[in-house]
Write a protein that holds these residues in place. Structure first.
Motif, short mmCIF file in Angstrom:
data_model
loop_
_atom_site.label_atom_id
_atom_site.label_comp_id
_atom_site.label_asym_id
_atom_site.label_seq_id
_atom_site.Cartn_x
_atom_site.Cartn_y
_atom_site.Cartn_z
N UNK A 190 3.17 0.66 5.10
CA UNK A 190 3.80 -0.28 4.17
C UNK A 190 4.20 0.39 2.87
N UNK A 191 3.30 1.14 2.27
CA UNK A 191 3.60 1.79 0.98
C UNK A 191 4.65 2.88 1.16
N UNK A 192 4.61 3.59 2.26
CA UNK A 192 5.65 4.61 2.52
C UNK A 192 7.00 3.94 2.76
N UNK A 193 7.00 2.76 3.36
CA UNK A 193 8.24 2.01 3.54
C UNK A 193 8.84 1.58 2.21
N UNK A 194 7.98 1.15 1.29
CA UNK A 194 8.45 0.79 -0.05
C UNK A 194 9.02 2.02 -0.75
N UNK A 195 8.33 3.15 -0.61
CA UNK A 195 8.81 4.39 -1.23
C UNK A 195 10.15 4.82 -0.66
N UNK A 196 10.33 4.74 0.64
CA UNK A 196 11.61 5.09 1.25
C UNK A 196 12.70 4.14 0.80
N UNK A 197 12.37 2.87 0.64
CA UNK A 197 13.33 1.88 0.18
C UNK A 197 13.76 2.17 -1.26
N UNK A 198 12.80 2.61 -2.10
CA UNK A 198 13.11 2.94 -3.49
C UNK A 198 13.71 4.34 -3.62
N UNK A 199 13.52 5.18 -2.62
CA UNK A 199 14.07 6.53 -2.66
C UNK A 199 13.20 7.50 -3.43
N UNK A 200 11.87 7.29 -3.42
CA UNK A 200 10.96 8.20 -4.12
C UNK A 200 9.90 8.69 -3.14
N UNK A 201 9.07 9.60 -3.61
CA UNK A 201 8.01 10.19 -2.78
C UNK A 201 6.94 9.14 -2.48
N UNK A 202 6.50 9.02 -1.23
CA UNK A 202 5.46 8.04 -0.89
C UNK A 202 4.13 8.27 -1.60
N UNK A 203 3.83 9.51 -1.95
CA UNK A 203 2.58 9.79 -2.65
C UNK A 203 2.55 9.12 -4.01
N UNK A 204 3.69 9.07 -4.69
CA UNK A 204 3.75 8.42 -6.00
C UNK A 204 3.45 6.93 -5.87
N UNK A 205 4.02 6.28 -4.87
CA UNK A 205 3.78 4.85 -4.67
C UNK A 205 2.32 4.61 -4.32
N UNK A 206 1.74 5.46 -3.49
CA UNK A 206 0.33 5.29 -3.11
C UNK A 206 -0.60 5.46 -4.31
N UNK A 207 -0.35 6.49 -5.11
CA UNK A 207 -1.20 6.73 -6.28
C UNK A 207 -1.07 5.59 -7.28
N UNK A 208 0.15 5.13 -7.54
CA UNK A 208 0.34 4.00 -8.45
C UNK A 208 -0.35 2.74 -7.92
N UNK A 209 -0.27 2.50 -6.64
CA UNK A 209 -0.91 1.33 -6.05
C UNK A 209 -2.42 1.39 -6.22
N UNK A 210 -3.01 2.56 -6.00
CA UNK A 210 -4.46 2.71 -6.14
C UNK A 210 -4.87 2.55 -7.60
N UNK A 211 -4.12 3.15 -8.50
CA UNK A 211 -4.45 3.05 -9.93
C UNK A 211 -4.36 1.60 -10.40
N UNK A 212 -3.29 0.92 -10.05
CA UNK A 212 -3.13 -0.48 -10.46
C UNK A 212 -4.21 -1.35 -9.81
N UNK A 213 -4.53 -1.10 -8.56
CA UNK A 213 -5.56 -1.89 -7.88
C UNK A 213 -6.95 -1.64 -8.45
N UNK A 214 -7.22 -0.41 -8.84
CA UNK A 214 -8.56 -0.05 -9.31
C UNK A 214 -8.81 -0.52 -10.74
N UNK A 215 -7.81 -0.38 -11.60
CA UNK A 215 -8.03 -0.66 -13.01
C UNK A 215 -7.64 -2.07 -13.44
N UNK A 216 -7.09 -2.86 -12.58
CA UNK A 216 -6.69 -4.21 -12.94
C UNK A 216 -7.54 -5.21 -12.18
N UNK A 217 -8.27 -6.02 -12.95
CA UNK A 217 -9.12 -7.03 -12.31
C UNK A 217 -8.29 -8.20 -11.80
#
Length: 103
Positions: A17-44
């Motif tokens: 799913x996250x790699x699909x979003x990254x391909x849709x946006x045209x960016x590296x999937x690792x960036x989307x995964x890291x941002x997703x983890x950071x937002x999920x971890x630090x936001x209650x």
């Protein structure tokens, strides 16, 4: 031509799913995964696991449909059936076992 938002068929970690979003946006999937983890971890207020599960269920698969292919096409594909498209092996050469001078 607009690119469709779908799961990635090639870059899958859990569901693609996250790699699909990254391909849709045209960016590296690792960036989307890291941002997703950071937002999920630090936001209650951001339930990341729940959003990921919803994405996995809602997003369509990016795999090409197989159409009306026979499900038994790949049956016994590891046997020694001759494949006309496969490159033939070079025949083995006879080895002279009488020469032991290297030892």
């Amino acid at each position: 031509m607009k690119k469709r938002l779908a799961k990635s068929p090639n870059n899958i970690v859990l569901t693609g799913s996250l790699a699909g979003i990254a391909e849709w946006l045209g960016i590296d999937p690792t960036i989307v995964r890291v941002l997703f983890v950071i937002i999920s971890f630090f936001s209650a207020a951001f339930p990341g696991v729940l959003v990921y599960i919803i994405l996995a269920m809602i997003m369509p698969s990016g795999r090409k449909s197989r159409g009306n292919r026979n499900p038994y096409d790949n049956y016994n594909r590891n046997t020694r059936n001759e494949n006309p498209y496969r490159e033939q092996r070079k025949p083995a050469e006879k080895v002279d076992d009488d020469d032991w001078s290297d030892f």
